[in-house]
Design an enzyme around this catalytic site. Structure first.
Site, PDB file in Angstrom:
ATOM      1  N   GLU A 210      52.930  26.073  81.921  1.00 40.83           N
ATOM      2  CA  GLU A 210      53.497  24.734  81.765  1.00 40.83           C
ATOM      3  C   GLU A 210      52.587  23.994  80.789  1.00 40.83           C
ATOM      4  OE1 GLU A 210      56.316  23.905  82.815  1.00 40.83           O
ATOM      5  OE2 GLU A 210      56.748  25.428  84.328  1.00 40.83           O
ATOM      6  N   CYS A 244      52.470  15.193  80.317  1.00 39.54           N
ATOM      7  CA  CYS A 244      52.891  16.272  79.421  1.00 39.54           C
ATOM      8  C   CYS A 244      54.297  16.063  78.874  1.00 39.54           C
ATOM      9  CB  CYS A 244      52.787  17.625  80.120  1.00 39.54           C
ATOM     10  SG  CYS A 244      53.790  17.774  81.610  1.00 39.54           S
TER      11      CYS A 244
END
Length: 456
Positions: A210, A244
């Site tokens: 991720e 993110c």
């Protein structure tokens, strides 16, 4: 054996007893974790405040509440997901039956980042537990206060042959990555993600990454500018931009650029006041090193709002930059902070070209009322996930797989996607013992012509 190899062996032996396989065990483990988090809720909020100066509301929603929802969703559905699934088989394989078994990988390694230091260590852990794995958890050493409370919660809840915590920095992480675990789950930067994948390759360990990237926002000329400004400001400056999936830069139709800029500035003042450094709702950068990194991205000649930096307070004001080009420093890498560059475009195709000049982003957000523009972006632009007329909220759904594509990541989780990510799909064909025509055996083969009729 060193201590990490001994820990892996301990977990592997425990897994091989079959203790983690029953659904009842998995549910009980998740319930134990849920109650441990509730017991230390205030300590978690305080730890996240120490690390990132998150408000209690932001910390609860982003770090704790989302975990409660995910645990409850997994507990509700584990039994259904874990059941062997019967599947159709081809006529030439009859009589027989096909079954897919959801088999846990075994021992998993979870390496977490510092930006959501509680959520991003616990979310993959609960997926690993739900799927029947053991886990070695490595919290980020950068967010020390949260790492401490994570360690306390997990050590109080589980024995280390099931869930273990390893604290430390690069040396400890490197040692853990050398272990032949059965699954690695990493959340962090693209450069470190490449290191993790290279380490996993040495043992051919399946890995989920991720990562991140430059996630764009497109503001089409048909967009509701007030809505767009509110959603973008919230999504960008939540956690001081250290998210993110935060909007990294804005692509706005040139015909509405001026009006949109005014709206953005109005909303920032509405949300954080005239002095965001005094707002309880605006966070801080994780450390002075990252403040220094971000300060270098700010071109004072292009700043129309904010720009204030205080290294000692780890503070960077919500900052808007205009007349930005792809050559500017701020457009070279993921920003990961409260700096928002704005680029104008003439045609939607120009916006697409700009996005394609970067690696595939983890997220993309589109503000439009035009169905044709929406269809065009969805069909022509590759990205991990995102939203139309909203930002970052797609990550809050247990029903939407969350993950990247290309350099923004590989694999996905949340809800069933997380269960699947920590499971191997074991396919089995079962045929009866009473029927064996042997038409494919040497010496008993049927004609090629007949085979072509059956299979062709």
């Amino acid at each position: 054996m060193n201590k990490y190899q001994l820990l892996l062996e301990k977990q592997r032996n425990y897994f091989r007893t079959g203790a983690t396989l029953p659904v009842a065990f998995r549910k009980k483990a998740l319930q134990t974790l849920l109650m441990a988090i509730k017991k230390r809720e205030n300590e978690i909020l305080e730890a996240v405040k120490i690390d990132l100066r998150k408000s209690s509301f932001e910390a609860y929603t982003n770090e704790i509440g989302i975990i409660y929802l995910e645990i409850k969703h997994l507990m509700k559905n584990i039994a259904k997901w874990a059941k062997p699934k019967k599947t159709k088989i081809e006529m030439f394989l009859m009589p027989g039956s096909g079954t897919i078994y959801n088999e846990p990988y075994g021992t998993s390694l979870i390496i977490a980042p510092w930006n959501y230091p509680f959520q991003l260590v616990i979310a993959p852990l609960i997926a690993a537990i739900a799927a029947g794995n053991t886990a070695i958890v490595k919290p980020s050493e950068v967010s020390q206060a949260t790492a401490k409370i994570v360690t306390t919660i997990l050590e109080e809840s589980f024995s280390d042959n099931f869930v273990a915590v390893v604290n430390g920095g690069i040396d400890e992480t490197t040692a853990l990555l050398s272990l032949p675990v059965d699954k690695i789950f990493f959340t962090g930067s693209v450069p470190v993600g490449k290191i993790v994948m290279a380490a996993a390759a040495k043992n051919l360990t399946p890995v989920t990454l991720e990562l991140g990237g430059k996630s764009p926002v497109i503001v089409d000329k048909s967009a509701d500018l007030t809505l767009a400004a509110r959603k973008i400001v919230w999504g960008k400056f939540n956690n001081a931009g250290q998210t993110c999936v935060a909007p990294d830069y804005i692509l706005v139709d040139k015909s509405i650029e001026s009006d949109f800029l005014k709206k953005l500035q109005e909303v920032i003042r509405e949300f954080y006041g005239e002095n965001p450094d005094e707002s309880k709702d605006f966070g801080r950068i994780i450390n002075e090193r990252h403040v220094a990194r971000l300060e270098k991205l700010i071109n004072s000649n292009k700043v129309v709002f904010g720009g204030k930096v205080n290294v000692n307070k780890k503070y960077i004001a919500p900052t808007i930059m205009v007349n930005v080009t792809l050559d500017d420093v701020v457009m070279q890498d993921e920003i990961f902070g409260p700096i928002l560059p704005i680029l104008a475009f003439e045609k939607i195709e120009d916006a697409i070209s700009i996005i394609r000049s970067f690696s595939k982003p983890l997220a993309l957000y589109l503000f439009t009322k035009d169905k044709n523009v929406e269809k065009l972006i969805m069909e022509r632009v590759s990205f991990g996930g995102g939203g139309v007329n909203t930002t970052i909220l797609h990550v809050a759904s247990s029903h939407l797989p969350f993950g990247g594509v290309g350099q923004s990541g590989t694999g996905s989780y949340h809800g069933k996607a997380g269960f699947d990510d920590f499971s191997h799909k074991k396919s089995v064909l079962k045929q009866p013992v009473f029927f064996d025509p042997g038409i494919t055996y040497p010496g008993k083969q049927i004609s090629l012509k007949l085979i072509k009729m059956i299979m062709g």
